[in-house]
Design a protein around this motif. Structure first.
Motif: not given
Length: 151
Positions: A47-52, A34-45, A1-10
């Motif tokens: 991926a974590i959601m999918l794994k969990e 900043p957009r490149l970094i934020l896109a990477i952060l969204v993808l990481i979050n 859930m936290l990763n979903g919130i973070l993905a939306l924030l990013f």
């Protein structure tokens, strides 16, 4: 859930980064990095959601006290999160250099630097990454980081 919130924030910050003013020296625009970094952060979050989600499907109902055990296992992560929150709150008052010094020293102590040698190394690292980065940004990049009430 936290990763979903973070993905939306990013994702929201990704959209807002496109509004940053550009200059003639930046062909890609000031929001590109900043957009490149934020896109990477969204993808990481994501991926974590999918794994969990995959892991949660295979779990069986557990015994009582699993939540307490989980919290105990992750106490260092929560401690660093609390330190990060305190750092963000203290940054406007203490300034970047002093707030970063305190954050880095406290974080290294929390993560295990307890001997005299370990604390000495922690102090050197904290000084380099707090006052050193502040000096680098001020003198080389000509970017003023928050000075705080004391600076």
């Amino acid at each position: 859930m936290l990763n979903g919130i973070l993905a939306l924030l990013f994702a929201g910050l990704f959209l807002r980064a496109g509004e940053l003013p550009s200059s003639m020296w930046e062909p890609l625009g000031s929001g590109s990095f900043p957009r490149l970094i934020l896109a990477i952060l969204v993808l990481i979050n994501l991926a974590i959601m999918l794994k969990e989600a995959r892991r949660l499907r295979t779990l069986q109902p557990g015994e009582p006290g699993m939540v307490v055990q989980w919290l105990r296992r992750h106490r260092l992560a929560f401690g660093v999160l609390v330190l990060l929150g305190a750092y963000i709150l203290c940054l406007p008052w203490l300034g970047f250099a002093l707030a970063s010094l305190c954050f880095l020293l406290a974080g290294q102590w929390l993560l295990g630097a307890r001997t005299a040698r370990g604390l000495g190394i922690a102090l050197i690292i904290a000084l380099c990454f707090s006052f050193g980065i502040d000096l680098l940004f001020r003198e080389v990049f000509v970017i003023s980081l928050p000075r705080g009430l004391l600076g």
